[in-house]
Design an enzyme around this catalytic site. Structure first.
Site, PDB file in Angstrom:
ATOM      1  N   ASP A 103      29.403  55.447  72.400  1.00 23.81           N
ATOM      2  CA  ASP A 103      30.452  56.431  72.100  1.00 23.81           C
ATOM      3  C   ASP A 103      30.612  56.502  70.588  1.00 23.81           C
ATOM      4  O   ASP A 103      30.840  55.472  69.945  1.00 23.81           O
ATOM      5  CB  ASP A 103      31.789  56.006  72.715  1.00 23.81           C
ATOM      6  CG  ASP A 103      31.776  56.029  74.240  1.00 23.81           C
ATOM      7  OD1 ASP A 103      30.709  56.311  74.809  1.00 23.81           O
ATOM      8  OD2 ASP A 103      32.822  55.747  74.849  1.00 23.81           O
TER       9      ASP A 103
ATOM     10  N   ASP B  32      36.819  63.380  85.463  1.00 20.80           N
ATOM     11  CA  ASP B  32      37.691  62.304  84.986  1.00 20.80           C
ATOM     12  C   ASP B  32      38.974  62.387  85.797  1.00 20.80           C
ATOM     13  O   ASP B  32      39.672  63.398  85.758  1.00 20.80           O
ATOM     14  CB  ASP B  32      37.960  62.473  83.492  1.00 20.80           C
ATOM     15  CG  ASP B  32      36.666  62.437  82.678  1.00 20.80           C
ATOM     16  OD1 ASP B  32      35.741  61.716  83.095  1.00 20.80           O
ATOM     17  OD2 ASP B  32      36.576  63.136  81.663  1.00 20.80           O
TER      18      ASP B  32
END
EC number: 5.3.1.16
Length: 241
Positions: free
Chosen positions: A9, A130
């Site tokens: 990330d 998500d």
């Protein structure tokens, strides 16, 4: 056989991990290229590369991500994610050489476009779901995006071939994956499912493997690797067993 995708990330040019996807909760792990290189050297066949700035709308790390794909793309498949919500951002990721691109928020806010790109690119496009409970979280996880199963019904109808399912409450928390959620999703779709969020032990990977028959064939590893809960080599041994 479970495919593992170590995550890299990227925020402000550095490899970081977040807690529950919250901006400002970063732990810095240095150079994204070094991190990616480490996972490749440890045997990864896929890497999950995320542009957090693009996801949060605080800029982008596009040039840097392109560089990582340029250097490692011939050795490993790279799945790119973060802020892919229009033709320009999708084309940038595919042109950089990504094997697969995750779209998230866009799928919730622009269903017509999503249907179009799924039709055009097939299994090179996955949709990130998500989830908080059965409610989808959108744009960097700060907004609500509607009912999980209603959204899936639409995405299934336009031919989505893969969902990346993250339980937001567990992401980066090392609290174990939400096996019930993964099972519920997998039972309701013919698409493949990638598990994401909460993996903290080799037993968690064994639990995810029990869903293999339902189509849960991959798992993203983040915090567990960076916090050295286990090595990628150990995880691959379990995954390939």
């Amino acid at each position: 056989m479970l495919t593992l995708l170590p995550a890299v990330d990227v925020r402000d040019g550095k490899a970081v991990r977040l807690r529950q996807g919250e901006s400002g909760s970063e732990t810095d792990y240095g150079s994204p290229l070094e991190a990616a290189r480490t996972w490749v050297e440890s045997g990864a066949k896929w890497i999950h590369l995320v542009d957090l700035d693009a996801a949060f709308g605080t800029g982008d790390n596009r040039a840097q991500l392109r560089g990582i794909v340029g250097e490692l793309g011939d050795k490993v498949n790279i799945e790119m994610s973060g802020g892919v919500r229009d033709d320009a951002s999708l084309d940038a990721a595919l042109d950089a050489g990504a094997a697969r691109v995750n779209i998230g928020t866009a799928a919730l806010e622009n269903p017509e476009w999503t249907a179009e790109v799924i039709k055009k690119y097939g299994d090179r496009v996955a949709v990130g779901l998500d989830v908080r409970g059965h409610t989808l979280a959108a744009r960097g996880w700060v907004k609500e995006g509607g009912d999980l199963f209603e959204t899936m019904k639409f995405l299934d109808s336009v031919g989505c071939s893969r969902y990346v399912v993250t339980d937001v409450a567990r992401d980066g928390m090392m609290s174990g994956p939400n096996i019930d959620l993964l099972r519920e999703v997998a039972e309701r779709t013919d698409a493949k499912v990638t598990a994401s969020g909460g993996i903290s032990s080799l037993d968690d990977l064994r639990a995810i493997k029990t869903l293999d028959g339902l189509g849960v064939d991959s798992a993203i590893l983040g915090k567990s690797l960076y916090a050295r809960a286990f090595t990628l080599e150990e995880a691959l041994e379990v995954a390939n067993a």
